[in-house]
Structure formats: structure tokens, C-alpha cells
Design a protein around this motif. Structure first.
Motif, PDB file in Angstrom:
ATOM      1  N   GLY A  29      63.318  51.238  35.667  1.00 11.04           N
ATOM      2  CA  GLY A  29      63.358  49.912  36.263  1.00 11.04           C
ATOM      3  C   GLY A  29      62.887  49.879  37.711  1.00 11.04           C
ATOM      4  N   GLU A  30      62.546  51.038  38.283  1.00 10.81           N
ATOM      5  CA  GLU A  30      62.103  51.087  39.679  1.00 10.81           C
ATOM      6  C   GLU A  30      60.734  50.443  39.855  1.00 10.81           C
ATOM      7  N   ALA A  31      60.536  49.782  40.957  1.00 17.06           N
ATOM      8  CA  ALA A  31      59.205  49.263  41.302  1.00 17.06           C
ATOM      9  C   ALA A  31      58.299  50.434  41.663  1.00 17.06           C
ATOM     10  N   THR A  32      57.085  50.454  41.117  1.00 22.08           N
ATOM     11  CA  THR A  32      56.197  51.590  41.341  1.00 22.08           C
ATOM     12  C   THR A  32      54.755  51.163  41.123  1.00 22.08           C
ATOM     13  N   ASP A  33      53.824  51.909  41.689  1.00 22.03           N
ATOM     14  CA  ASP A  33      52.410  51.658  41.452  1.00 22.03           C
ATOM     15  C   ASP A  33      51.855  52.626  40.409  1.00 22.03           C
ATOM     16  N   LEU A  34      52.738  53.214  39.605  1.00 30.02           N
ATOM     17  CA  LEU A  34      52.351  54.151  38.555  1.00 30.02           C
ATOM     18  C   LEU A  34      52.597  53.479  37.203  1.00 30.02           C
ATOM     19  N   PRO A  35      51.581  52.852  36.608  1.00 28.84           N
ATOM     20  CA  PRO A  35      51.798  52.018  35.424  1.00 28.84           C
ATOM     21  C   PRO A  35      51.884  52.778  34.103  1.00 28.84           C
ATOM     22  N   LEU A  36      51.529  54.064  34.093  1.00 32.80           N
ATOM     23  CA  LEU A  36      51.564  54.852  32.866  1.00 32.80           C
ATOM     24  C   LEU A  36      52.897  55.590  32.807  1.00 32.80           C
ATOM     25  N   THR A  59      47.766  60.809  20.667  1.00 31.81           N
ATOM     26  CA  THR A  59      46.727  61.745  20.245  1.00 31.81           C
ATOM     27  C   THR A  59      45.381  61.072  20.415  1.00 31.81           C
ATOM     28  N   GLN A  60      44.372  61.863  20.759  1.00 27.82           N
ATOM     29  CA  GLN A  60      43.020  61.314  20.878  1.00 27.82           C
ATOM     30  C   GLN A  60      42.271  61.364  19.558  1.00 27.82           C
ATOM     31  N   PHE A  61      42.891  61.963  18.538  1.00 28.17           N
ATOM     32  CA  PHE A  61      42.228  62.121  17.245  1.00 28.17           C
ATOM     33  C   PHE A  61      42.542  60.946  16.318  1.00 28.17           C
ATOM     34  N   VAL A  62      42.236  59.756  16.768  1.00 29.00           N
ATOM     35  CA  VAL A  62      42.350  58.552  15.941  1.00 29.00           C
ATOM     36  C   VAL A  62      41.023  57.805  16.019  1.00 29.00           C
ATOM     37  N   THR A  63      40.688  57.090  14.966  1.00 23.47           N
ATOM     38  CA  THR A  63      39.448  56.335  14.960  1.00 23.47           C
ATOM     39  C   THR A  63      39.650  54.983  15.640  1.00 23.47           C
ATOM     40  N   VAL A  64      38.532  54.410  16.075  1.00 24.99           N
ATOM     41  CA  VAL A  64      38.584  53.080  16.682  1.00 24.99           C
ATOM     42  C   VAL A  64      39.075  52.054  15.654  1.00 24.99           C
ATOM     43  N   GLY A  65      38.629  52.191  14.398  1.00 21.28           N
ATOM     44  CA  GLY A  65      39.107  51.285  13.364  1.00 21.28           C
ATOM     45  C   GLY A  65      40.610  51.382  13.152  1.00 21.28           C
ATOM     46  N   GLY A  66      41.130  52.606  13.162  1.00 22.57           N
ATOM     47  CA  GLY A  66      42.574  52.789  13.040  1.00 22.57           C
ATOM     48  C   GLY A  66      43.321  52.248  14.233  1.00 22.57           C
ATOM     49  N   ALA A  67      42.722  52.384  15.422  1.00 27.97           N
ATOM     50  CA  ALA A  67      43.350  51.855  16.633  1.00 27.97           C
ATOM     51  C   ALA A  67      43.475  50.339  16.567  1.00 27.97           C
ATOM     52  N   VAL A  68      42.456  49.675  16.000  1.00 23.69           N
ATOM     53  CA  VAL A  68      42.523  48.221  15.821  1.00 23.69           C
ATOM     54  C   VAL A  68      43.531  47.862  14.744  1.00 23.69           C
ATOM     55  N   GLY A  69      43.467  48.548  13.596  1.00 18.03           N
ATOM     56  CA  GLY A  69      44.354  48.222  12.484  1.00 18.03           C
ATOM     57  C   GLY A  69      45.817  48.364  12.823  1.00 18.03           C
ATOM     58  N   CYS A  70      46.170  49.366  13.629  1.00 25.37           N
ATOM     59  CA  CYS A  70      47.557  49.563  14.051  1.00 25.37           C
ATOM     60  C   CYS A  70      47.854  48.863  15.373  1.00 25.37           C
ATOM     61  N   ASN A  71      46.811  48.298  16.010  1.00 28.42           N
ATOM     62  CA  ASN A  71      46.947  47.740  17.363  1.00 28.42           C
ATOM     63  C   ASN A  71      47.763  48.696  18.228  1.00 28.42           C
ATOM     64  N   ILE A  72      47.236  49.886  18.398  1.00 25.52           N
ATOM     65  CA  ILE A  72      47.989  50.967  19.024  1.00 25.52           C
ATOM     66  C   ILE A  72      48.424  50.606  20.449  1.00 25.52           C
ATOM     67  N   HIS A  73      49.508  51.217  20.849  1.00 26.65           N
ATOM     68  CA  HIS A  73      50.018  51.098  22.219  1.00 26.65           C
ATOM     69  C   HIS A  73      50.044  52.502  22.821  1.00 26.65           C
ATOM     70  N   GLY A  74      50.323  52.568  24.101  1.00 28.57           N
ATOM     71  CA  GLY A  74      50.399  53.867  24.753  1.00 28.57           C
ATOM     72  C   GLY A  74      51.315  53.833  25.949  1.00 28.57           C
ATOM     73  N   LYS A  75      51.093  54.725  26.864  1.00 26.69           N
ATOM     74  CA  LYS A  75      51.920  54.799  28.067  1.00 26.69           C
ATOM     75  C   LYS A  75      51.650  53.633  29.017  1.00 26.69           C
ATOM     76  N   SER A  76      50.595  52.864  28.727  1.00 28.91           N
ATOM     77  CA  SER A  76      50.145  51.834  29.661  1.00 28.91           C
ATOM     78  C   SER A  76      50.482  50.421  29.208  1.00 28.91           C
ATOM     79  N   HIS A  77      51.448  50.241  28.306  1.00 28.93           N
ATOM     80  CA  HIS A  77      51.660  48.919  27.721  1.00 28.93           C
ATOM     81  C   HIS A  77      51.991  47.859  28.761  1.00 28.93           C
ATOM     82  N   GLY A  78      52.805  48.200  29.739  1.00 26.86           N
ATOM     83  CA  GLY A  78      53.173  47.215  30.752  1.00 26.86           C
ATOM     84  C   GLY A  78      51.992  46.729  31.571  1.00 26.86           C
ATOM     85  N   GLU A  79      50.976  47.587  31.742  1.00 28.15           N
ATOM     86  CA  GLU A  79      49.794  47.255  32.543  1.00 28.15           C
ATOM     87  C   GLU A  79      48.653  46.699  31.697  1.00 28.15           C
TER      88      GLU A  79
END
Length: 412
Positions: free
Chosen positions: A209-216, A111-131
Motif C-alpha cells: 500500500g506504500e506510495a512508490t514510483d515502482l509500478p511492477l 513466462t515469456q514462452f506464451v504466444t501472442v494469440g494466447g496472451a489475447v485469449g487469456c487477456n494475460i496480466h503481469g506485475k504491471s497491472h496497476g500501471e
């Protein structure tokens, strides 16, 4: 003068609910200091937009400072992408301000409805963790108000232990006043996406597990099905699109957009929407909406990153008792199958389940991601049977050396 008032307060799952929470709503930094001085020795926690699912930003014995009005952008370097802002700024505001200038946060949650402070406090992750890892990997400096009333600027060289304890620290080290974070350059609002219908859990792991250039990447999974079809779902992966690519909006996208414009979950609050029948029907329909095989498209960032934001206040659809999310990460792929077996066998299947692979990096402290597979599941709050299921899942996760996400938890 800062005032403490009593009000009802809850997280996104609407469980638990504090009926008489003591809260302050500071308009600026001076009000934050005033709230700290007037707390009468009680503990304090910060609360942003309330998108932590459970009780992470609640105190039944203490006070809560609502950070939402601390929403000023303070500085931005267009050469490097470094942004300094107050902790109550939302990721939605960051995106809407800087995407037209060609910048986007490297890590966003569902969700985009989170604060920057909350993002730091939870150290949020997303679809891009591997990248890109976690949100904290792109933070340079934190301005922190400690429980003693001191304002500390901490980074990797100055007060590094406090810096790393605050990233993923669930608000326990103090009240975050401001954050310096780096945005990445993007060409436009489009995501080059590939979606794949996978028939079972084995195929999910094969595709992921496939090799891909799509990191999300992430996948919706049907946790109602058992046997050979267990873990069937829709796997989606993508990347920020190249210059000149335009968004392709299909009929389904237009329908969802229209529904979001006219539907508000608060007007549909009822205990009848989420049950075993509707779960089976929803999972079957969602699986069948995707044609067999692989499909590529250029889609807007909103439905790719934030599909549930399309329906305001969708959490009310779970009724007055609310819902709980259980999100786990385990190193072993086979343990994911064991967890799905346990869930399907309980008869308490999740209405919405998401599965994805994390990169191998470990972030330390209380941060959630680790190398392995994460599974997130939403359950209607049906009482003791659900908590017994969670106890069994805890034992499975613990045995494999896994973790439960504190940003989603409502019971630990």
C-alpha cells in the motif's frame, strides 16, 4: 493439404492429459482454412505453446489447431511502437527482436514462452497491472477466423462486441490469425528493483500500500507457515531502468543461470521431489536467502519477469501425475488470510505461491483481474484431497465475489 493426426496433448500442469488428441499443425494461413474445412463438424480450439496450466486449450471431444508455426512478424512502426504479427509469435520472440531497438511489451506474464494469440485469449496480466492493465488494453486490432469460416477484422469501432469478447475469451470466439499490439519504449534490459523481506501478511499489505514510483510488483509467499508468521515472504517491485544503468548480477543469479544451462526438468521427472518435507525446506531456504530489511539493485529483466524460465521443463519435477495451479482474486484482504488458513490447515501446502495486488480496473467478459488481491498456488496432483481443498476455496472465493483464473484452471 491439412492433415489431422492423433497425439498426446496436455497443458503445462500435465493434467489432464489427452492421450489421443486430434490436432493439426498449420504452416500458414491456408492450412488453417483447410483444417477448419476438414473438421467434419467438430468443435475446434487453438493451442499455442501449451503454457495454460490446465485444459483451457484442450478438447476431449473435438479438435485442436496448434498455432505455433504461425510465427511471422508482419509490420512494425518504430515511431509509435505498434507491431502486427501472427498469433503464433511468442513473447520471447517479440522481446528478443524489439528490446535491442528499445521496445518491450507493456504486459507480460510469469513466462515469456506464451504466444501472442494466447496472451489475447487469456487477456494475460503481469506485475504491471496497476500501471498498464492487461494485455488486451494494448491491442488495437484482431484478425479472427470464426467458426463459420469468415475472416473478421475487429477493433474498438468495427465489430466492437466481438473484439472485446475475444480479448479474454479463452479462444471461444474463433481462431486468432493476427494481432496488432503496442510496445512501450525502454532504455535497456535492466530493471531497477527493490526487494523487501516481509514477516507476515499484515506487513505485505502494508508494503504493497506504500506510495512508490515502482509500478511492477509481486511477492513470493510462504504458505506453509501459520500463526503470526502466516504470509511471510519476499516482496519485489521495480520499473524499467533509466538510460545508462547496467545490470548487477550477484552470485545467486549466476548460480541459477548455470543450473538452467545444465538442468532439464524432463531428466528429473519423479514423484519424490515435491512433498511436505521438501516444501518446508524450500520455503525456509527461499525466505532466508533474502536479508532482512530492504535491498535495491539493477537486475536483468529475465530473472525479474520470468524467474521460472531459468529451468527448462521445470513442470516435470512434479512427477507423472502432474500438478494443478489454483489462482484466485478476491476484493477483501481478510479473505486472503482465510484462504491461506484453509490451505495450511489442509496439509497440502503449495510449493510455490505468489501474491500481488491488482489495480482497480475491471476488464469485463471472462477476463480475470479485478480490484483486489490475487493469490496463485501450485499443488502436486495428489488426487481427491486436493480437489476437495479446491472446492472449499471455491466457496470462499465465491462468497467474497472473487474469481478463479480460467487460464490456470484444470477442473471447472
Amino acid at each position: 493439404m491439412t492433415k489431422w493426426i492423433e497425439t498426446e496433448l496436455a497443458g503445462w500442469g500435465r493434467f489432464p492429459v489427452l492421450e489421443h488428441a486430434r490436432v493439426a499443425r498449420p504452416e500458414g494461413l491456408r492450412d488453417v482454412f483447410g483444417a477448419l474445412a476438414a473438421r467434419e463438424g467438430e468443435p475446434i480450439i487453438a493451442h499455442g505453446l501449451g503454457r495454460s496450466y490446465g485444459d483451457a486449450a484442450l478438447l476431449s471431444e473435438g479438435r485442436v489447431i496448434l498455432s505455433r508455426r504461425l510465427d511471422r512478424m508482419l509490420a512494425f512502426d518504430a515511431e509509435t511502437g505498434w507491431l502486427r504479427c501472427e498469433s503464433g509469435v511468442s513473447l520471447q520472440e517479440v522481446i528478443e527482436t524489439f528490446l535491442p531497438r528499445g521496445f518491450f511489451p507493456p504486459v507480460v506474464p510469469g513466462t515469456q514462452f506464451v504466444t501472442v494469440g494466447g496472451a489475447v485469449g487469456c487477456n494475460i496480466h503481469g506485475k504491471s497491472h496497476g500501471e498498464y492493465g492487461c494485455f488486451g488494453d494494448h491491442v488495437r486490432r484482431i484478425e479472427l477466423l470464426t467458426g463459420r469460416g469468415d475472416v473478421v477484422l475487429c477493433d474498438r469501432e468495427t465489430e466492437p462486441e466481438l473484439f472485446w469478447a475475444t480479448i479474454g475469451g479463452m479462444g471461444l470466439t474463433g481462431f486468432i490469425l493476427s494481432v496488432e499490439m503496442q510496445l512501450i519504449e525502454v532504455a535497456n534490459r535492466a530493471i531497477a528493483m527493490e526487494s523487501i523481506r516481509v514477516e507476515n501478511l499484515d506487513e505485505f499489505f502494508e508494503v504493497s500500500g506504500e506510495a512508490t514510483d515502482l509500478p511492477l510488483s509481486m511477492a513470493w509467499v510462504d504458505c506453509v507457515k501459520t500463526g503470526a508468521a502466516m504470509g511471510r515472504g519476499i516482496y519485489m517491485r521495480g520499473r524499467h531502468a533509466d538510460p545508462g544503468v547496467s545490470v548487477e548480477q550477484g552470485a545467486a543469479d549466476r548460480l541459477v543461470e548455470l543450473i538452467g544451462q545444465v538442468v532439464d526438468g524432463r531428466g528429473l521427472e519423479s514423484d519424490v521431489w515435491v512433498n511436505s518435507t521438501t516444501m518446508r525446506l524450500f520455503n525456509e531456504a527461499y525466505f532466508r536467502k533474502e536479508p532482512a530489511g530492504r535491498r535495491t539493485a539493477a537486475v536483468d529483466y529475465l530473472p525479474f519477469f520470468f524467474p521460472l524460465d531459468a529451468v527448462p521443463n521445470w513442470n516435470y519435477l512434479y512427477g507423472k501425475r502432474g500438478f494443478l495451479q489454483y489462482q484466485l482474486v478476491v476484493p477483501s484482504e481478510e479473505v486472503v488470510r482465510t484462504c491461506l488458513d484453509e490451505i495450511s490447515g489442509s496439509g497440502l501446502a503449495s510449493f510455490l505461491a505468489v501474491i500481488k495486488k491488482f489495480g482497480d480496473r475491471d476488464h469485463g467478459g471472462l477476463s480475470f483481474p479485478m480490484g483486489g488481491t490475487t493469490l496463485a498456488l501450485d499443488f502436486a496432483n495428489v488426487g481427491v484431497d486436493l480437489f476437495r481443498l479446491f472446492d472449499r476455496l471455491d466457496a470462499i472465493v465465491l462468497e467474497d465475489g472473487g474469481r478463479v483464473y480460467l487460464g490456470k484452471d484444470a477442473r471447472l
